[in-house]
Design an enzyme around this catalytic site. Structure first.
Site, PDB file in Angstrom:
ATOM      1  N   THR A 159       1.525   7.737  13.242  1.00 15.67           N
ATOM      2  CA  THR A 159       0.850   6.681  12.481  1.00 15.67           C
ATOM      3  C   THR A 159       1.269   5.314  13.021  1.00 15.67           C
ATOM      4  OG1 THR A 159       1.088   8.108  10.556  1.00 15.67           O
ATOM      5  CG2 THR A 159       0.324   5.873  10.144  1.00 15.67           C
ATOM      6  N   ALA A 160       2.549   5.201  13.350  1.00 19.73           N
ATOM      7  CA  ALA A 160       3.064   3.914  13.842  1.00 19.73           C
ATOM      8  C   ALA A 160       2.377   3.511  15.141  1.00 19.73           C
ATOM      9  CB  ALA A 160       4.568   3.997  14.045  1.00 19.73           C
ATOM     10  N   THR A 186       5.762   8.782  13.116  1.00 22.36           N
ATOM     11  CA  THR A 186       5.763   8.170  14.448  1.00 22.36           C
ATOM     12  C   THR A 186       4.341   8.030  14.998  1.00 22.36           C
ATOM     13  OG1 THR A 186       8.020   8.874  14.884  1.00 22.36           O
ATOM     14  CG2 THR A 186       6.634   8.527  16.809  1.00 22.36           C
ATOM     15  N   LYS A 191       0.878  -1.178   0.000  1.00 25.95           N
ATOM     16  CA  LYS A 191       0.000   0.000   0.000  1.00 25.95           C
ATOM     17  C   LYS A 191       0.912   1.224   0.000  1.00 25.95           C
ATOM     18  CE  LYS A 191      -1.806   3.008   1.923  1.00 25.95           C
ATOM     19  NZ  LYS A 191      -1.531   4.414   1.518  1.00 25.95           N
ATOM     20  N   CYS A 238      14.030  11.267   5.618  1.00 22.49           N
ATOM     21  CA  CYS A 238      14.022  11.024   7.063  1.00 22.49           C
ATOM     22  C   CYS A 238      15.414  11.214   7.653  1.00 22.49           C
ATOM     23  CB  CYS A 238      13.516   9.611   7.341  1.00 22.49           C
ATOM     24  SG  CYS A 238      14.463   8.355   6.495  1.00 22.49           S
ATOM     25  N   GLY A 298       7.035   5.474   7.887  1.00 23.62           N
ATOM     26  CA  GLY A 298       6.183   6.655   7.901  1.00 23.62           C
ATOM     27  C   GLY A 298       6.315   7.391   9.212  1.00 23.62           C
ATOM     28  N   GLU A 317       9.115  16.974  14.488  1.00 17.68           N
ATOM     29  CA  GLU A 317       9.648  16.768  13.139  1.00 17.68           C
ATOM     30  C   GLU A 317       8.921  17.682  12.143  1.00 17.68           C
ATOM     31  OE1 GLU A 317       8.639  13.138  11.054  1.00 17.68           O
ATOM     32  OE2 GLU A 317      10.677  12.993  10.280  1.00 17.68           O
ATOM     33  N   GLU A 359       9.866   1.998  10.693  1.00 16.89           N
ATOM     34  CA  GLU A 359      10.921   2.982  10.367  1.00 16.89           C
ATOM     35  C   GLU A 359      10.246   4.342  10.387  1.00 16.89           C
ATOM     36  OE1 GLU A 359      14.009   2.174   9.991  1.00 16.89           O
ATOM     37  OE2 GLU A 359      14.011   0.049   9.476  1.00 16.89           O
TER      38      GLU A 359
HETATM   39  P1  NAD Z   1       2.432   8.731   7.212  1.00 22.32           P
HETATM   40  O1  NAD Z   1       2.653   8.039   8.499  1.00 22.32           O
HETATM   41  O2  NAD Z   1       1.380   9.771   7.145  1.00 22.32           O
HETATM   42  O3  NAD Z   1       2.076   7.705   6.048  1.00 22.32           O
HETATM   43  C1  NAD Z   1       2.934   6.632   5.704  1.00 22.32           C
HETATM   44  C2  NAD Z   1       2.110   5.537   5.065  1.00 22.32           C
HETATM   45  O4  NAD Z   1       1.221   5.015   6.042  1.00 22.32           O
HETATM   46  C3  NAD Z   1       1.231   5.997   3.911  1.00 22.32           C
HETATM   47  O5  NAD Z   1       1.194   4.986   2.921  1.00 22.32           O
HETATM   48  C4  NAD Z   1      -0.125   6.152   4.555  1.00 22.32           C
HETATM   49  O6  NAD Z   1      -1.203   6.021   3.652  1.00 22.32           O
HETATM   50  C5  NAD Z   1      -0.111   5.020   5.556  1.00 22.32           C
HETATM   51  N1  NAD Z   1      -1.009   5.186   6.706  1.00 22.32           N
HETATM   52  C6  NAD Z   1      -1.431   6.323   7.277  1.00 22.32           C
HETATM   53  N2  NAD Z   1      -2.264   6.049   8.307  1.00 22.32           N
HETATM   54  C7  NAD Z   1      -2.347   4.704   8.395  1.00 22.32           C
HETATM   55  C8  NAD Z   1      -3.041   3.818   9.260  1.00 22.32           C
HETATM   56  N3  NAD Z   1      -3.794   4.250  10.259  1.00 22.32           N
HETATM   57  N4  NAD Z   1      -2.894   2.495   9.066  1.00 22.32           N
HETATM   58  C9  NAD Z   1      -2.113   2.028   8.078  1.00 22.32           C
HETATM   59  N5  NAD Z   1      -1.444   2.824   7.210  1.00 22.32           N
HETATM   60  C10 NAD Z   1      -1.557   4.153   7.377  1.00 22.32           C
HETATM   61  O7  NAD Z   1       3.838   9.293   6.802  1.00 22.32           O
HETATM   62  P2  NAD Z   1       4.177  10.188   5.544  1.00 22.32           P
HETATM   63  O8  NAD Z   1       3.674  11.562   5.822  1.00 22.32           O
HETATM   64  O9  NAD Z   1       3.770   9.485   4.300  1.00 22.32           O
HETATM   65  O10 NAD Z   1       5.769  10.163   5.576  1.00 22.32           O
HETATM   66  C11 NAD Z   1       6.524  11.040   6.333  1.00 22.32           C
HETATM   67  C12 NAD Z   1       7.044  10.379   7.584  1.00 22.32           C
HETATM   68  O11 NAD Z   1       7.758   9.211   7.249  1.00 22.32           O
HETATM   69  C13 NAD Z   1       8.023  11.252   8.324  1.00 22.32           C
HETATM   70  O12 NAD Z   1       7.760  11.162   9.698  1.00 22.32           O
HETATM   71  C14 NAD Z   1       9.360  10.641   8.004  1.00 22.32           C
HETATM   72  O13 NAD Z   1      10.384  10.865   8.929  1.00 22.32           O
HETATM   73  C15 NAD Z   1       9.010   9.202   7.942  1.00 22.32           C
HETATM   74  N6  NAD Z   1      10.007   8.449   7.202  1.00 22.32           N
HETATM   75  C16 NAD Z   1      10.828   7.597   7.893  1.00 22.32           C
HETATM   76  C17 NAD Z   1      11.815   6.888   7.217  1.00 22.32           C
HETATM   77  C18 NAD Z   1      12.733   5.933   7.938  1.00 22.32           C
HETATM   78  O14 NAD Z   1      13.363   5.117   7.269  1.00 22.32           O
HETATM   79  N7  NAD Z   1      12.842   6.008   9.250  1.00 22.32           N
HETATM   80  C19 NAD Z   1      11.947   7.041   5.838  1.00 22.32           C
HETATM   81  C20 NAD Z   1      11.094   7.921   5.177  1.00 22.32           C
HETATM   82  C21 NAD Z   1      10.115   8.615   5.869  1.00 22.32           C
END
Ligand code: NAD
Length: 485
Positions: free
Chosen positions: A230-231, A228, A173, A282, A226, A384, A248
């Site tokens: 969301t995680a 923190t 996804k 990131c 993605g 962030e 990550e």
């Molecule tokens: P995000 O958390 O908004 O979304 C990431 C993904 O998760 C997207 O595909 C999104 O559709 C999905 N998602 C969102 N809510 C969800 C849920 N409730 N259940 C399942 N999936 C869901 O992040 P973003 O805005 O796309 O990316 C930016 C973030 O990603 C920043 O915090 C950045 O630091 C982080 N990031 C981390 C790394 C790493 O390797 N540590 C690399 C790149 C980006």
């Protein structure tokens, strides 16, 4: 206009409810295409297909699976320019960056993990003369892969390649903001002849399609890159189902610049580490700490260098920065800068939207921005931003540098600039970061552990770490009836 369709069971299909989302191009803010607004039913169809495909895919030899991965890599490479144009159009990054970093790395991800499984060693333990323990690694099942928008194909393939190489089938996804290159990857996968159902792509919102993937009982593994927050939501869903989780997450990465650094190298690299990809990596530096005796010199040279960075049309070869990924993200970035100024931080350069030609007026551009932060308490030193904004702060001595660097909830990456070997080793050990670069930045070896400490993540990916994560290790203890002579 590029219409994206889900890729399920080897076929390109419209989402079951027939809904689509508009996809906006960051370059000028116009609609460049549509992507499926998939529902739980689409996820379920993809998971069912992936489950059907699993036994045969897992049953292939690693050599047979590796050959598919090499074929995928070759096909992406043969249309590198098409992929680079799509990535730049969809994400807003300069085309030259997509061409030189994003797409080559996606190709390398497939080649690297194809090679990695071919050369993977397995463990055996000779317990006594007639007893041997050996471990067997087997695929987990259907891997649910969720990726962000900043390095769309690069990070998606960092998951897809090891998941497939180790014998899992996949439901991916990608981010709803940047699904274009994933859809090109699906075309490549179809062309490479991957068996139906082995690799499925379902597009749409995180709160809907993403959530359905995390909650699906037949997906035992979720690899998520993605934010923190969301995680935390994903963890709540996945933990009661005992899923394997790799997270990550975000960062607030410090650069520690000691007075004895190689000044010109540190300066140039810190400009790059702060603003490459509009600061939307990131691993980008977001807090710069400089030893007091060097502070004024560094500040002057850094701000002067940042003022020369060219923000412009992502299609132009001489644009150092393109547009931010979305209107909402630019709002968010600007909100951080506005509130930082209200808190009393001085704006040294940037802030706001650059003057650009009329055809780019609707795009999501933002100036590279430097703020002076006297301490680490302000919001912008803690949260962030994930955009082209950095802070500059002096430090007194070694202890002060480490205290300031470690003053956030994050622990992803750090850069250390010093020519003193003792300082380098000490700081590398003391800084809270899963990834430390000394006198360089973003130099990657794909075998090394990749991941964050504290709220920046759980687990490590890369090389054997990925091969371990995407497999279950089983210990088999075998007793021979007669001792070996
Ligand atoms: P995000 O958390 O908004 O979304 C990431 C993904 O998760 C997207 O595909 C999104 O559709 C999905 N998602 C969102 N809510 C969800 C849920 N409730 N259940 C399942 N999936 C869901 O992040 P973003 O805005 O796309 O990316 C930016 C973030 O990603 C920043 O915090 C950045 O630091 C982080 N990031 C981390 C790394 C790493 O390797 N540590 C690399 C790149 C980006």
């Amino acid at each position: 206009m590029h219409q994206i369709l889900n890729f399920v069971d080897g076929r390109f299909v419209t989402p079951i409810e027939g809904r689509f989302l508009d996809n906006y191009g960051p370059r000028d803010g116009t609609v460049i295409g549509q992507l499926p607004d998939s529902s739980a039913a689409d996820i379920d169809a993809a998971v069912k297909a992936a489950r059907r495909a699993f036994p045969a895919w897992e049953g292939l030899t690693r050599g047979e699976r590796a050959r598919y991965l090499y074929r995928i890599a070759d096909l992406i490479e043969s249309r590198l320019e098409v992929f680079a144009e799509a990535e730049s159009l969809d994400q807003g990054k300069p085309i030259h960056l997509a061409r030189s970093v994003d797409i080559p790395r996606a190709i390398e991800n497939f080649r690297f993990f194809a090679g990695a499984v071919l050369h993977q060693e397995e463990k055996a333990f000779q317990t006594s003369a007639n007893v041997i323990n050996y471990s067997r690694r087997q695929a987990v099942g259907v891997a649910g892969l969720i990726s962000p928008w900043n390095l769309p194909l690069y990070l998606l393939t960092w998951k897809v390649a090891p998941a497939l190489a180790t014998g899992n089938t996949v439901v991916a996804k990608p981010s709803e903001l940047t699904s274009f290159t994933a859809s090109l990857l699906a075309e490549v996968i179809a062309e490479a002849g991957l068996p139906e159902g082995v690799c499925n792509f379902v597009y749409g919102l995180g709160s809907k399609a993403g959530d359905a993937l995390v909650a699906h009982p037949d997906v035992p593994l979720i690899s998520f890159t993605g934010g923190t927050e969301t995680a935390a939501a994903i963890g709540k869903r996945a933990a009661p189902l005992y899923k394997k989780l790799s997270l990550e997450l975000g960062g607030k990465n410090p650069a520690l610049i000691f007075a004895d650094c190689d000044f010109e190298t540190a300066l140039a690299a810190t400009v790059r580490s702060s603003f490459t990809n509009q600061g939307e990596i990131c691993l980008c530096t977001s807090r710069i700490f400089v030893e007091e005796s060097l502070f004024e010199r560094f500040k002057g040279a850094f701000v002067a260098a940042v003022k020369t960075l060219r923000v412009g049309d992502p299609r132009h070869e001489d644009s150092f920065m393109g547009a931010l990924v979305s209107a909402a993200h630019r709002e968010k970035v600007n909100g951080f800068v506005t509130r930082a100024r209200e808190e009393g931080l001085a704006l040294l350069c940037g802030g706001g939207v650059p003057e650009l030609p009329s055809e780019l007026k609707g795009g999501y551009y933002y100036n590279p921005t430097v703020l002076l932060a006297p301490d680490t308490n302000s919001e912008i030193m803690q949260q962030e931003v994930f955009g082209p904004v950095v802070t500059l702060t002096p430090f007194r001595d070694y202890d002060d540098a480490i205290t300031k660097a470690n003053s956030t909830r994050y622990g992803l990456a750090a850069t250390i600039w010093t020519q003193n070997l003792d300082t380098a080793h000490r700081a590398a050990a003391d800084v809270d970061a899963g990834l430390v670069w000394v006198n360089t930045w973003m130099l990657r070896d794909l075998r090394t552990p990749f991941g964050g400490m504290k709220d920046s993540g759980v687990g490590r990916e890369g090389g054997n770490y990925s091969l371990d994560y995407y497999t279950e290790e089983k210990n088999i203890c075998l007793q021979l009836s007669k001792p070996n002579s």
